[in-house]
Design a protein around this motif. Structure first.
Motif, PDB file in Angstrom:
ATOM      1  N   THR A   9       0.836  -1.206   0.000  1.00 25.05           N
ATOM      2  CA  THR A   9       0.000   0.000   0.000  1.00 25.05           C
ATOM      3  C   THR A   9       0.867   1.251   0.000  1.00 25.05           C
ATOM      4  OG1 THR A   9      -0.158  -0.049   2.416  1.00 25.05           O
ATOM      5  CG2 THR A   9      -1.937  -1.123   1.176  1.00 25.05           C
ATOM      6  N   THR A  10       2.094   1.128  -0.477  1.00 21.62           N
ATOM      7  CA  THR A  10       3.020   2.257  -0.409  1.00 21.62           C
ATOM      8  C   THR A  10       2.695   3.369  -1.391  1.00 21.62           C
ATOM      9  OG1 THR A  10       4.602   1.185  -1.906  1.00 21.62           O
ATOM     10  CG2 THR A  10       4.922   0.844   0.476  1.00 21.62           C
ATOM     11  N   CYS A  11       1.903   3.104  -2.403  1.00 21.82           N
ATOM     12  CA  CYS A  11       1.569   4.136  -3.396  1.00 21.82           C
ATOM     13  C   CYS A  11       0.269   4.860  -3.058  1.00 21.82           C
ATOM     14  CB  CYS A  11       1.499   3.533  -4.790  1.00 21.82           C
ATOM     15  SG  CYS A  11       0.054   2.486  -5.070  1.00 21.82           S
ATOM     16  N   ARG A  12      -0.153   4.766  -1.799  1.00 23.56           N
ATOM     17  CA  ARG A  12      -1.413   5.403  -1.389  1.00 23.56           C
ATOM     18  C   ARG A  12      -1.395   6.900  -1.628  1.00 23.56           C
ATOM     19  NH1 ARG A  12      -0.078   2.723   3.243  1.00 23.56           N
ATOM     20  NH2 ARG A  12       0.020   4.634   4.461  1.00 23.56           N
ATOM     21  N   VAL A  13      -2.540   7.406  -2.043  1.00 26.71           N
ATOM     22  CA  VAL A  13      -2.755   8.838  -2.167  1.00 26.71           C
ATOM     23  C   VAL A  13      -4.083   9.181  -1.503  1.00 26.71           C
ATOM     24  CG1 VAL A  13      -1.424   9.180  -4.288  1.00 26.71           C
ATOM     25  CG2 VAL A  13      -3.853   8.621  -4.444  1.00 26.71           C
ATOM     26  N   GLU A  14      -4.155  10.408  -1.040  1.00 25.68           N
ATOM     27  CA  GLU A  14      -5.413  10.938  -0.538  1.00 25.68           C
ATOM     28  C   GLU A  14      -6.036  11.727  -1.671  1.00 25.68           C
ATOM     29  OE1 GLU A  14      -7.117  13.853   2.990  1.00 25.68           O
ATOM     30  OE2 GLU A  14      -4.960  13.496   2.842  1.00 25.68           O
ATOM     31  N   ILE A  15      -7.250  11.387  -2.039  1.00 21.78           N
ATOM     32  CA  ILE A  15      -7.977  12.104  -3.077  1.00 21.78           C
ATOM     33  C   ILE A  15      -8.623  13.308  -2.406  1.00 21.78           C
ATOM     34  CG2 ILE A  15      -9.768  11.996  -4.844  1.00 21.78           C
ATOM     35  CD1 ILE A  15      -7.397  10.073  -5.355  1.00 21.78           C
ATOM     36  N   LEU A  16      -8.106  14.499  -2.699  1.00 23.25           N
ATOM     37  CA  LEU A  16      -8.603  15.724  -2.081  1.00 23.25           C
ATOM     38  C   LEU A  16      -9.780  16.308  -2.850  1.00 23.25           C
ATOM     39  CD1 LEU A  16      -5.127  17.318  -1.293  1.00 23.25           C
ATOM     40  CD2 LEU A  16      -6.626  16.070   0.283  1.00 23.25           C
ATOM     41  N   GLU A  17      -9.742  16.174  -4.175  1.00 24.36           N
ATOM     42  CA  GLU A  17     -10.836  16.646  -5.035  1.00 24.36           C
ATOM     43  C   GLU A  17     -10.856  15.795  -6.293  1.00 24.36           C
ATOM     44  OE1 GLU A  17     -10.530  20.808  -6.021  1.00 24.36           O
ATOM     45  OE2 GLU A  17     -10.171  21.373  -3.943  1.00 24.36           O
ATOM     46  N   GLY A  18     -12.036  15.637  -6.854  1.00 20.06           N
ATOM     47  CA  GLY A  18     -12.179  14.942  -8.124  1.00 20.06           C
ATOM     48  C   GLY A  18     -12.648  13.509  -7.961  1.00 20.06           C
ATOM     49  N   ASP A  19     -12.900  12.888  -9.093  1.00 18.48           N
ATOM     50  CA  ASP A  19     -13.408  11.524  -9.155  1.00 18.48           C
ATOM     51  C   ASP A  19     -12.306  10.604  -9.657  1.00 18.48           C
ATOM     52  OD1 ASP A  19     -14.777   9.152  -9.510  1.00 18.48           O
ATOM     53  OD2 ASP A  19     -16.139   9.933 -11.048  1.00 18.48           O
ATOM     54  N   ALA A  20     -11.829   9.718  -8.783  1.00 19.41           N
ATOM     55  CA  ALA A  20     -10.772   8.779  -9.145  1.00 19.41           C
ATOM     56  C   ALA A  20     -11.332   7.502  -9.752  1.00 19.41           C
ATOM     57  CB  ALA A  20      -9.928   8.451  -7.923  1.00 19.41           C
ATOM     58  N   GLY A  21     -12.617   7.427  -9.922  1.00 17.80           N
ATOM     59  CA  GLY A  21     -13.232   6.238 -10.496  1.00 17.80           C
ATOM     60  C   GLY A  21     -13.551   5.207  -9.430  1.00 17.80           C
ATOM     61  N   SER A  22     -14.179   4.135  -9.867  1.00 18.24           N
ATOM     62  CA  SER A  22     -14.584   3.103  -8.912  1.00 18.24           C
ATOM     63  C   SER A  22     -13.391   2.245  -8.504  1.00 18.24           C
ATOM     64  CB  SER A  22     -15.696   2.233  -9.511  1.00 18.24           C
ATOM     65  OG  SER A  22     -15.220   1.617 -10.688  1.00 18.24           O
ATOM     66  N   MET A  23     -13.497   1.668  -7.336  1.00 15.24           N
ATOM     67  CA  MET A  23     -12.453   0.815  -6.797  1.00 15.24           C
ATOM     68  C   MET A  23     -12.778  -0.632  -7.150  1.00 15.24           C
ATOM     69  SD  MET A  23     -11.117   0.429  -2.830  1.00 15.24           S
ATOM     70  CE  MET A  23     -11.076   2.189  -2.580  1.00 15.24           C
ATOM     71  N   GLU A  24     -11.824  -1.317  -7.728  1.00 14.37           N
ATOM     72  CA  GLU A  24     -12.002  -2.725  -8.067  1.00 14.37           C
ATOM     73  C   GLU A  24     -11.762  -3.598  -6.833  1.00 14.37           C
ATOM     74  OE1 GLU A  24     -13.029  -3.797 -11.101  1.00 14.37           O
ATOM     75  OE2 GLU A  24     -13.170  -1.708 -11.745  1.00 14.37           O
ATOM     76  N   ALA A  25     -12.204  -4.830  -6.890  1.00 14.77           N
ATOM     77  CA  ALA A  25     -12.128  -5.746  -5.751  1.00 14.77           C
ATOM     78  C   ALA A  25     -10.714  -5.937  -5.200  1.00 14.77           C
ATOM     79  CB  ALA A  25     -12.752  -7.089  -6.114  1.00 14.77           C
ATOM     80  N   PRO A  26      -9.669  -6.164  -6.020  1.00 17.49           N
ATOM     81  CA  PRO A  26      -8.338  -6.382  -5.434  1.00 17.49           C
ATOM     82  C   PRO A  26      -7.858  -5.211  -4.570  1.00 17.49           C
ATOM     83  CG  PRO A  26      -8.348  -7.072  -7.727  1.00 17.49           C
ATOM     84  CD  PRO A  26      -9.660  -6.357  -7.465  1.00 17.49           C
ATOM     85  N   GLU A  27      -8.108  -3.982  -5.028  1.00 12.12           N
ATOM     86  CA  GLU A  27      -7.713  -2.809  -4.261  1.00 12.12           C
ATOM     87  C   GLU A  27      -8.507  -2.729  -2.954  1.00 12.12           C
ATOM     88  OE1 GLU A  27      -7.404   2.068  -4.649  1.00 12.12           O
ATOM     89  OE2 GLU A  27      -8.424   0.942  -6.232  1.00 12.12           O
ATOM     90  N   ALA A  28      -9.813  -2.908  -3.036  1.00 10.66           N
ATOM     91  CA  ALA A  28     -10.668  -2.842  -1.847  1.00 10.66           C
ATOM     92  C   ALA A  28     -10.270  -3.909  -0.833  1.00 10.66           C
ATOM     93  CB  ALA A  28     -12.129  -3.002  -2.244  1.00 10.66           C
ATOM     94  N   GLU A  29      -9.990  -5.114  -1.310  1.00 11.15           N
ATOM     95  CA  GLU A  29      -9.618  -6.212  -0.419  1.00 11.15           C
ATOM     96  C   GLU A  29      -8.287  -5.936   0.274  1.00 11.15           C
ATOM     97  OE1 GLU A  29      -9.787  -9.627  -2.986  1.00 11.15           O
ATOM     98  OE2 GLU A  29     -11.962  -9.437  -3.216  1.00 11.15           O
ATOM     99  N   LEU A  30      -7.303  -5.410  -0.454  1.00  9.07           N
ATOM    100  CA  LEU A  30      -6.007  -5.117   0.149  1.00  9.07           C
ATOM    101  C   LEU A  30      -6.115  -3.998   1.177  1.00  9.07           C
ATOM    102  CD1 LEU A  30      -2.983  -5.660   0.345  1.00  9.07           C
ATOM    103  CD2 LEU A  30      -2.664  -3.961  -1.476  1.00  9.07           C
ATOM    104  N   LEU A  31      -6.841  -2.941   0.851  1.00  5.33           N
ATOM    105  CA  LEU A  31      -7.005  -1.851   1.806  1.00  5.33           C
ATOM    106  C   LEU A  31      -7.693  -2.348   3.078  1.00  5.33           C
ATOM    107  CD1 LEU A  31      -7.954   1.107  -0.559  1.00  5.33           C
ATOM    108  CD2 LEU A  31      -5.790   0.769   0.651  1.00  5.33           C
ATOM    109  N   GLU A  32      -8.709  -3.185   2.918  1.00  7.31           N
ATOM    110  CA  GLU A  32      -9.399  -3.738   4.086  1.00  7.31           C
ATOM    111  C   GLU A  32      -8.454  -4.610   4.909  1.00  7.31           C
ATOM    112  OE1 GLU A  32     -13.165  -6.597   5.259  1.00  7.31           O
ATOM    113  OE2 GLU A  32     -13.042  -5.798   3.231  1.00  7.31           O
ATOM    114  N   LYS A  33      -7.691  -5.459   4.229  1.00  7.15           N
ATOM    115  CA  LYS A  33      -6.733  -6.341   4.903  1.00  7.15           C
ATOM    116  C   LYS A  33      -5.704  -5.546   5.703  1.00  7.15           C
ATOM    117  CE  LYS A  33      -3.142  -9.710   3.818  1.00  7.15           C
ATOM    118  NZ  LYS A  33      -2.448 -10.421   2.740  1.00  7.15           N
TER     119      LYS A  33
END
Length: 107
Positions: free
Chosen positions: A42-66
């Motif tokens: 998760t080292t490439c994490r960014v905080e989205i301050l403004e704008g639409d980054a699009g939907s989150m796919e399952a692998p990303e959501a699962e890793l963030l939750e883990k």
């Protein structure tokens, strides 16, 4: 062309569909990406301050939750294809961590 704003930098114009991690790195932002953009760290994490980054796919959501990362505006820059203007803040950088950036993510 979408524009990315990063605190302390001028606007970055990128081709639509570019991976955010590559857009940042190619424009001098010292973003970490230790796993090479393979949704394993998760080292490439960014905080989205403004704008639409699009939907989150399952692998990303699962890793963030883990990893216990539950803030809705925190995303992995290796998993975002830029289609809209964004304002982002890198969570981890090479200069702040003292780590090697990692293998360049694939296009």
């Amino acid at each position: 062309m979408p524009t990315i704003l990063v605190d302390g930098r001028g606007p970055i114009e990128v081709e639509e569909g570019t991976k955010l991690v590559l857009a940042l790195e190619d424009n001098g932002v010292d973003i970490l990406h230790r796993c090479g953009g393979n949704v394993r760290c998760t080292t490439c994490r960014v905080e989205i301050l403004e704008g639409d980054a699009g939907s989150m796919e399952a692998p990303e959501a699962e890793l963030l939750e883990k990893k216990g990362i539950s803030e809705p505006n925190i995303r992995l820059s290796c998993q975002i294809r830029v289609h809209n203007d964004l304002k982002v803040k890198p969570v981890m950088t090479v200069s702040e961590s003292g780590l090697d950036a990692g293998k360049r993510p694939e296009e």
